[in-house]
Design a protein around this motif. Structure first.
Motif, PDB file in Angstrom:
ATOM      1  N   GLU A 159      -5.794  13.019  -4.339  1.00  0.00           N
ATOM      2  CA  GLU A 159      -5.439  13.220  -5.743  1.00  0.00           C
ATOM      3  C   GLU A 159      -5.589  11.951  -6.575  1.00  0.00           C
ATOM      4  OE1 GLU A 159      -3.652  14.095  -3.156  1.00  0.00           O
ATOM      5  OE2 GLU A 159      -3.727  16.294  -3.228  1.00  0.00           O
ATOM      6  N   ASP A 160      -5.631  10.780  -5.925  1.00  0.00           N
ATOM      7  CA  ASP A 160      -5.754   9.503  -6.631  1.00  0.00           C
ATOM      8  C   ASP A 160      -7.202   9.007  -6.690  1.00  0.00           C
ATOM      9  OD1 ASP A 160      -3.019   9.332  -7.133  1.00  0.00           O
ATOM     10  OD2 ASP A 160      -2.620   8.354  -5.212  1.00  0.00           O
ATOM     11  N   GLU A 161      -8.153   9.882  -6.397  1.00  0.00           N
ATOM     12  CA  GLU A 161      -9.566   9.480  -6.379  1.00  0.00           C
ATOM     13  C   GLU A 161     -10.027   9.043  -7.757  1.00  0.00           C
ATOM     14  OE1 GLU A 161     -13.890  11.324  -4.963  1.00  0.00           O
ATOM     15  OE2 GLU A 161     -12.129  12.632  -5.199  1.00  0.00           O
ATOM     16  N   THR A 162     -10.700   7.897  -7.806  1.00  0.00           N
ATOM     17  CA  THR A 162     -11.290   7.391  -9.045  1.00  0.00           C
ATOM     18  C   THR A 162     -12.746   7.013  -8.792  1.00  0.00           C
ATOM     19  OG1 THR A 162     -10.611   5.105  -8.602  1.00  0.00           O
ATOM     20  CG2 THR A 162      -9.085   6.494  -9.855  1.00  0.00           C
ATOM     21  N   ASN A 163     -13.477   6.851  -9.875  1.00  0.00           N
ATOM     22  CA  ASN A 163     -14.900   6.524  -9.812  1.00  0.00           C
ATOM     23  C   ASN A 163     -15.157   5.213 -10.558  1.00  0.00           C
ATOM     24  OD1 ASN A 163     -17.760   7.392 -11.653  1.00  0.00           O
ATOM     25  ND2 ASN A 163     -17.835   6.956  -9.469  1.00  0.00           N
ATOM     26  N   TYR A 164     -16.179   4.481 -10.119  1.00  0.00           N
ATOM     27  CA  TYR A 164     -16.620   3.286 -10.820  1.00  0.00           C
ATOM     28  C   TYR A 164     -18.062   2.992 -10.435  1.00  0.00           C
ATOM     29  CZ  TYR A 164     -15.769   0.853  -6.378  1.00  0.00           C
ATOM     30  OH  TYR A 164     -15.792   0.470  -5.065  1.00  0.00           O
ATOM     31  N   ALA A 165     -18.702   2.134 -11.189  1.00  0.00           N
ATOM     32  CA  ALA A 165     -20.044   1.668 -10.858  1.00  0.00           C
ATOM     33  C   ALA A 165     -19.923   0.293 -10.211  1.00  0.00           C
ATOM     34  CB  ALA A 165     -20.927   1.606 -12.097  1.00  0.00           C
ATOM     35  N   ASP A 166     -20.388   0.206  -8.977  1.00  0.00           N
ATOM     36  CA  ASP A 166     -20.365  -1.046  -8.228  1.00  0.00           C
ATOM     37  C   ASP A 166     -21.705  -1.750  -8.457  1.00  0.00           C
ATOM     38  OD1 ASP A 166     -20.181  -3.096  -6.422  1.00  0.00           O
ATOM     39  OD2 ASP A 166     -20.258  -1.829  -4.633  1.00  0.00           O
ATOM     40  N   LYS A 167     -21.705  -2.787  -9.294  1.00  0.00           N
ATOM     41  CA  LYS A 167     -22.931  -3.530  -9.598  1.00  0.00           C
ATOM     42  C   LYS A 167     -22.876  -4.866  -8.861  1.00  0.00           C
ATOM     43  CE  LYS A 167     -25.817  -5.353 -13.349  1.00  0.00           C
ATOM     44  NZ  LYS A 167     -27.036  -4.714 -12.785  1.00  0.00           N
ATOM     45  N   GLU A 168     -23.860  -5.106  -7.994  1.00  0.00           N
ATOM     46  CA  GLU A 168     -23.831  -6.299  -7.151  1.00  0.00           C
ATOM     47  C   GLU A 168     -25.203  -6.947  -7.048  1.00  0.00           C
ATOM     48  OE1 GLU A 168     -22.107  -6.012  -3.285  1.00  0.00           O
ATOM     49  OE2 GLU A 168     -20.733  -4.386  -3.818  1.00  0.00           O
ATOM     50  N   TYR A 169     -25.175  -8.252  -6.837  1.00  0.00           N
ATOM     51  CA  TYR A 169     -26.359  -8.955  -6.359  1.00  0.00           C
ATOM     52  C   TYR A 169     -25.896 -10.050  -5.406  1.00  0.00           C
ATOM     53  CZ  TYR A 169     -25.369 -12.678  -9.796  1.00  0.00           C
ATOM     54  OH  TYR A 169     -24.783 -13.686 -10.522  1.00  0.00           O
ATOM     55  N   GLY A 170     -26.774 -10.438  -4.493  1.00  0.00           N
ATOM     56  CA  GLY A 170     -26.388 -11.458  -3.531  1.00  0.00           C
ATOM     57  C   GLY A 170     -27.370 -11.541  -2.387  1.00  0.00           C
ATOM     58  N   PHE A 171     -26.931 -12.226  -1.327  1.00  0.00           N
ATOM     59  CA  PHE A 171     -27.775 -12.376  -0.145  1.00  0.00           C
ATOM     60  C   PHE A 171     -26.907 -12.604   1.084  1.00  0.00           C
ATOM     61  CE2 PHE A 171     -27.257 -16.700  -1.810  1.00  0.00           C
ATOM     62  CZ  PHE A 171     -26.852 -17.402  -0.676  1.00  0.00           C
ATOM     63  N   THR A 172     -27.477 -12.295   2.232  1.00  0.00           N
ATOM     64  CA  THR A 172     -26.876 -12.595   3.530  1.00  0.00           C
ATOM     65  C   THR A 172     -27.936 -13.251   4.389  1.00  0.00           C
ATOM     66  OG1 THR A 172     -25.388 -10.684   3.389  1.00  0.00           O
ATOM     67  CG2 THR A 172     -25.724 -11.645   5.561  1.00  0.00           C
ATOM     68  N   LEU A 173     -27.633 -14.409   4.952  1.00  0.00           N
ATOM     69  CA  LEU A 173     -28.564 -15.140   5.808  1.00  0.00           C
ATOM     70  C   LEU A 173     -27.919 -15.378   7.162  1.00  0.00           C
ATOM     71  CD1 LEU A 173     -29.725 -17.892   3.268  1.00  0.00           C
ATOM     72  CD2 LEU A 173     -30.854 -15.720   3.763  1.00  0.00           C
ATOM     73  N   GLY A 174     -28.718 -15.339   8.214  1.00  0.00           N
ATOM     74  CA  GLY A 174     -28.214 -15.602   9.550  1.00  0.00           C
ATOM     75  C   GLY A 174     -29.260 -16.261  10.415  1.00  0.00           C
ATOM     76  N   VAL A 175     -28.839 -17.251  11.210  1.00  0.00           N
ATOM     77  CA  VAL A 175     -29.722 -17.922  12.165  1.00  0.00           C
ATOM     78  C   VAL A 175     -29.035 -17.893  13.523  1.00  0.00           C
ATOM     79  CG1 VAL A 175     -30.888 -20.059  12.792  1.00  0.00           C
ATOM     80  CG2 VAL A 175     -30.692 -19.419  10.381  1.00  0.00           C
TER      81      VAL A 175
END
Length: 414
Positions: free
Chosen positions: A162-178
């Motif tokens: 009953e507490d469900e809400t909506n939004y727009a998740d706007k993201e930018y970024g990166f993930t690096l791994g060595v």
């Protein structure tokens, strides 16, 4: 069940409409082809309907055409898939997906997508394990997306529908791994992650917006946040394949820190532990797959999307993405991957699998505060089309307390 049968019938009919052509390699420049391809290049073209639904996005209808390019060994080394679909919330979406496998230990993929309303997705993922005689592995993921279907229900396992809400998740970024192989089957990985998040009004008008029901004092990060974290992982891996394992074990332990003095909006720590096992029978016609995972987030004012989260196509498949959020989670997945038959269409060998599964998981403040009532039990069944050595198409149908959930995508869930 009638809908599932209809979907499989449509899929089978579409495969029969596929065709094979031989294209001069000069017309397919790098990176579409490389030195591993012969001349001419065998290209298998498969038109497919897009009939999908998920708890967050709703129904999606459209079509795509998959172009499978075979190398000189007659393996699928390149997949290109343009797609057009329609959704009541996002309008018409145009996308282009590409996956490239020039070497067994090198691959990269991209996705370019934009909708007439809110949604967009631009991402590139690369992996290379050819350095230092295969001892050094590099991974990179760069992205910029807006998801107008995102949901938030509140924290803890008893968050209400009953507490469900909506939004727009706007993201930018990166993930690096060595990663570096210390000894056989044991790898040490150093990672870097940057994430910039903006929270905007979503595309689902029938639901209240997240800021209509919650405040920033209740939900840290509701007005957006920046995360910059460093990660150290130790991985034990005896799997016989990275993308399509049939036997072996995978174990991972990791710690990640986010610090304000390095650019994050809050200081906190993540602790992760995961164990997966693959156990084949009858020459891998039956593969039992099990996973156990634990995640703990410690800190104050941790942004809600940086906490421990369950729900979606790779965790609790009876719920939409990000359904349950708290300071930690415990997760168990068990599925039986059963190869029904092997079908060759235009010289493309495809394994058709069915996978009954059980997902069991809970979010909680900490592991010692776990209660049986916190756990969600999600039974379900999956259908997969597998083109070895690197392509999996799947439909997973899970059942949770909010009702059934259907996920359509590429790759195994775990």
């Amino acid at each position: 069940m009638q809908r599932i049968v209809l979907l499989l019938f449509i899929l089978g009919t579409s495969l029969l409409a596929a065709c094979t052509t031989m294209v001069p390699r000069e017309k397919l420049p790098y990176p579409i082809t490389d030195a591993s391809f012969g001349d001419p290049v065998k290209v298998v073209t498969i038109p497919l309907p897009v009939i999908a639904t998920s708890p967050n996005e709703g129904a999606i209808l459209g079509g795509l055409t998959a172009f499978l390019l075979h190398n000189a060994r007659d393996e699928v080394n390149t997949l290109i898939a343009p797609q057009v679909n329609y959704n009541a919330n996002f309008g018409t979406t145009f996308s282009l997906y590409g996956a490239f496998f020039p070497l067994p230990n090198r691959n990269w993929e991209f996705n370019l997508s934009t909708s007439t309303k809110v949604n967009e997705d631009y991402e590139v993922r690369l992996r290379d394990k050819t350095f230092l005689d295969g001892k050094l592995e590099t991974n990179a993921f760069i992205y910029n997306f807006t998801d107008g279907s995102a949901r938030f229900f509140g924290f803890q396992s008893d968050s209400r529908k009953e507490d469900e809400t909506n939004y727009a998740d706007k993201e930018y970024g990166f993930t690096l791994g060595v990663g570096y192989d210390i000894i056989d089957h044991l790898q040490l990985v150093v990672g870097e992650r940057f994430r910039q998040v903006s929270i905007r009004r979503g595309a689902v008008s029938k639901l209240p917006s997240i800021r209509d029901r919650f405040t920033d004092s209740q939900v840290p990060g509701i007005n957006g946040f920046t995360a910059h974290a460093q990660k150290l992982s130790l991985i034990y891996n005896t799997l016989d394949s990275r993308d399509m394992p049939t036997r072996g074990l995978y174990a991972k332990a990791a710690i990640e820190g986010s610090a304000e003095f390095l650019g994050s909006d809050a200081s906190y720590r993540h602790y992760e532990a995961e164990l997966k096992g693959y156990f084949p029978l009858k020459e891998a016609r039956y593969i039992t797959v099990a996973r156990v995972a634990y995640n703990q987030t410690l800190g104050s004012d941790v942004p809600f999307l940086e906490r421990s989260i369950l729900g979606g196509e790779s965790t609790l498949r009876g719920y939409g993405r990000n359904r349950f959020i708290d300071s930690s989670y415990f997760l168990c997945n068990l599925e039986e991957r059963i190869r029904l038959f092997r079908w060759s269409v235009f010289d493309v060998n495809t394994d058709w699998e069915v996978a009954p599964f059980i997902d069991l998981g809970a979010v909680m403040e900490s592991l010692d505060k776990t209660r049986s009532k916190n756990f969600e039990f999600n039974p379900g069944i999956g259908f997969r089309a597998v083109v070895r050595p690197n392509i999996v198409g799947r439909v997973d149908i899970g059942v949770g307390n909010d009702g059934p959930a259907v996920f359509v995508g590429l790759g195994y869930p775990f």
